[in-house]
Scaffold this motif. Sequence first.
Motif, PDB file in Angstrom:
ATOM      1  N   ILE A  65       9.382   7.547  -5.381  1.00 18.26           N
ATOM      2  CA  ILE A  65       9.912   6.514  -4.639  1.00 18.26           C
ATOM      3  C   ILE A  65       9.081   6.467  -3.612  1.00 18.26           C
ATOM      4  O   ILE A  65       8.582   5.165  -3.346  1.00 18.26           O
ATOM      5  CB  ILE A  65      11.366   6.826  -4.360  1.00 18.26           C
ATOM      6  CG1 ILE A  65      12.237   6.891  -5.431  1.00 18.26           C
ATOM      7  CG2 ILE A  65      11.811   5.832  -3.280  1.00 18.26           C
ATOM      8  CD1 ILE A  65      13.544   7.462  -5.124  1.00 18.26           C
ATOM      9  N   ARG A  66       8.690   7.381  -2.969  1.00 14.94           N
ATOM     10  CA  ARG A  66       7.732   7.091  -1.934  1.00 14.94           C
ATOM     11  C   ARG A  66       6.146   6.435  -2.286  1.00 14.94           C
ATOM     12  O   ARG A  66       5.547   5.763  -1.668  1.00 14.94           O
ATOM     13  CB  ARG A  66       7.330   8.383  -1.020  1.00 14.94           C
ATOM     14  CG  ARG A  66       8.371   8.950  -0.016  1.00 14.94           C
ATOM     15  CD  ARG A  66       8.078  10.067   0.679  1.00 14.94           C
ATOM     16  NE  ARG A  66       9.341  10.431   1.493  1.00 14.94           N
ATOM     17  CZ  ARG A  66      10.023   9.731   2.569  1.00 14.94           C
ATOM     18  NH1 ARG A  66       9.180   8.833   2.935  1.00 14.94           N
ATOM     19  NH2 ARG A  66      10.996  10.438   3.038  1.00 14.94           N
ATOM     20  N   GLY A  67       5.894   7.077  -3.284  1.00 17.22           N
ATOM     21  CA  GLY A  67       4.383   6.697  -4.008  1.00 17.22           C
ATOM     22  C   GLY A  67       4.530   5.225  -4.436  1.00 17.22           C
ATOM     23  O   GLY A  67       3.317   4.588  -4.313  1.00 17.22           O
ATOM     24  N   ARG A  68       5.512   4.741  -4.750  1.00 15.76           N
ATOM     25  CA  ARG A  68       5.637   3.346  -5.258  1.00 15.76           C
ATOM     26  C   ARG A  68       6.269   2.552  -4.033  1.00 15.76           C
ATOM     27  O   ARG A  68       6.313   1.179  -4.308  1.00 15.76           O
ATOM     28  CB  ARG A  68       6.504   3.151  -6.544  1.00 15.76           C
ATOM     29  CG  ARG A  68       5.811   3.993  -7.730  1.00 15.76           C
ATOM     30  CD  ARG A  68       6.518   3.662  -9.082  1.00 15.76           C
ATOM     31  NE  ARG A  68       5.613   4.136 -10.002  1.00 15.76           N
ATOM     32  CZ  ARG A  68       4.827   3.071 -10.697  1.00 15.76           C
ATOM     33  NH1 ARG A  68       5.010   1.907 -10.409  1.00 15.76           N
ATOM     34  NH2 ARG A  68       4.066   3.489 -11.766  1.00 15.76           N
ATOM     35  N   LYS A  69       6.551   3.166  -2.849  1.00 19.61           N
ATOM     36  CA  LYS A  69       7.035   2.345  -1.776  1.00 19.61           C
ATOM     37  C   LYS A  69       8.501   1.486  -2.160  1.00 19.61           C
ATOM     38  O   LYS A  69       8.620   0.428  -1.877  1.00 19.61           O
ATOM     39  CB  LYS A  69       6.017   1.405  -1.228  1.00 19.61           C
ATOM     40  CG  LYS A  69       4.775   2.002  -0.601  1.00 19.61           C
ATOM     41  CD  LYS A  69       3.704   1.161  -0.049  1.00 19.61           C
ATOM     42  CE  LYS A  69       2.640   1.792   0.812  1.00 19.61           C
ATOM     43  NZ  LYS A  69       1.995   2.900  -0.140  1.00 19.61           N
ATOM     44  N   LEU A  70       9.259   2.310  -2.808  1.00 18.80           N
ATOM     45  CA  LEU A  70      10.516   1.528  -3.038  1.00 18.80           C
ATOM     46  C   LEU A  70      11.426   1.921  -2.259  1.00 18.80           C
ATOM     47  O   LEU A  70      11.460   3.131  -1.363  1.00 18.80           O
ATOM     48  CB  LEU A  70      10.874   2.469  -4.302  1.00 18.80           C
ATOM     49  CG  LEU A  70      10.083   2.094  -5.822  1.00 18.80           C
ATOM     50  CD1 LEU A  70      10.356   2.763  -6.733  1.00 18.80           C
ATOM     51  CD2 LEU A  70       9.938   0.578  -6.133  1.00 18.80           C
ATOM     52  N   GLY A  71      12.648   1.293  -2.052  1.00 24.74           N
ATOM     53  CA  GLY A  71      13.834   1.465  -1.170  1.00 24.74           C
ATOM     54  C   GLY A  71      13.493   1.381   0.276  1.00 24.74           C
ATOM     55  O   GLY A  71      14.090   1.934   1.214  1.00 24.74           O
ATOM     56  N   GLY A  72      12.152   0.992   0.666  1.00 23.74           N
ATOM     57  CA  GLY A  72      11.888   0.828   1.966  1.00 23.74           C
ATOM     58  C   GLY A  72      10.935   2.049   2.380  1.00 23.74           C
ATOM     59  O   GLY A  72      10.745   2.163   3.726  1.00 23.74           O
ATOM     60  N   LEU A  73      10.883   3.171   1.621  1.00 20.43           N
ATOM     61  CA  LEU A  73      10.230   4.293   1.983  1.00 20.43           C
ATOM     62  C   LEU A  73       8.470   4.050   1.970  1.00 20.43           C
ATOM     63  O   LEU A  73       8.122   3.165   0.953  1.00 20.43           O
ATOM     64  CB  LEU A  73      10.486   5.262   1.156  1.00 20.43           C
ATOM     65  CG  LEU A  73      12.057   5.838   1.075  1.00 20.43           C
ATOM     66  CD1 LEU A  73      12.118   6.955   0.375  1.00 20.43           C
ATOM     67  CD2 LEU A  73      12.566   5.927   2.365  1.00 20.43           C
ATOM     68  N   GLU A  74       8.066   4.618   2.746  1.00 25.81           N
ATOM     69  CA  GLU A  74       6.452   4.729   2.924  1.00 25.81           C
ATOM     70  C   GLU A  74       5.797   6.101   2.614  1.00 25.81           C
ATOM     71  O   GLU A  74       6.424   7.268   2.797  1.00 25.81           O
ATOM     72  CB  GLU A  74       6.154   4.141   4.229  1.00 25.81           C
ATOM     73  CG  GLU A  74       6.340   2.637   4.795  1.00 25.81           C
ATOM     74  CD  GLU A  74       5.679   1.735   3.821  1.00 25.81           C
ATOM     75  OE1 GLU A  74       4.592   1.918   3.499  1.00 25.81           O
ATOM     76  OE2 GLU A  74       6.190   0.547   3.685  1.00 25.81           O
TER      77      GLU A  74
END
Length: 318
Positions: A309-318
């Motif tokens: 999720i972070r690697g793809r910058k999903l959900g607003g995560l960096e």
Amino acid sequence: MENLNLVSLKNFVSVENLKQEEVTSLIKRAEYFKQGGAVPNLTNPVYVTNMFFEDSSRTHTSFEMAERKLGLTVIPFDPAHSSVNKGETLYDTSLIMNALGVNLEVIRHSQNEYYEDLIHPKSYQHLNIGVVNAGDGSGQHPSQCMLDMMTIHEHFGHIKGLKVAIVGDITNSRVAKSNMELLTRLGAKVYFSGPDYWYDHAYDKYGEFKTIDELVPEMDVMMLLRVQHERHAGDPNEKTFSAESYHEKYGINQKRYDELKPDTIIMHPGPINHGVELDGKLVEAPKCMFFRQMQNGVFMRMAMLEAVIRGRKLGGLE
């Protein structure tokens, strides 16, 4: 989570390319979740689907529990009633999921390295979906490997220097392949045992093959493997297989259990063949980590999913 670099990955399909610091960070992140640590705050919805083309209960349910704990939206997928039965390719199925707005797919498939076509599309293809490998044929099982590393680390506080025996149906085991590679890289000393006809000398680079009775009193970890009858098509040894004989020669019975060092642990990826790899009365014995492995699987899969999720910058995560 001070002083911890959170892992970011585009996909999570193998442990082969994980850096040692990434393994350590994932273990610590999973332990943090297990201790009640806060999950990341997703400011946008993240959609995930679990595509299991092989039977599974533990891994499938564990991933779904991890997804729900992270606040992901789970989109059901039933391969028995999908267009795969009409000849649709895995790539095309993934392309459809991508078009419908699914961000991540967790896949178990009978084909080794099925994910290569998905994570390395051809120049004229435009698939853009995160892939988490829940097991590919007899290739890799990264989430089982990582939860095993977490369980060992949780018990001993380290992995380097431990003696770990991998016992059983080694050639057919994706768990064995993932674990022998990562354990060696993390500094453990690996040994093998089981029927010699289910052992490939290509694994000699990772460890030494010995009889189980040579290993039992010396090991810190006894990692048992399920006899995978479903992968033995054409294997002449399958016709003469005896559960009683296997258990006597290669299984952990009460006598061998009593010979283990006080701090030694027994591990098994499941499902356990009672009275084959392990005496059924020992499944919940103090030294057996089977139940704890299942518990840890949820938290490690949370850490793995979060990394993608972070690697793809999903959900607003960096």
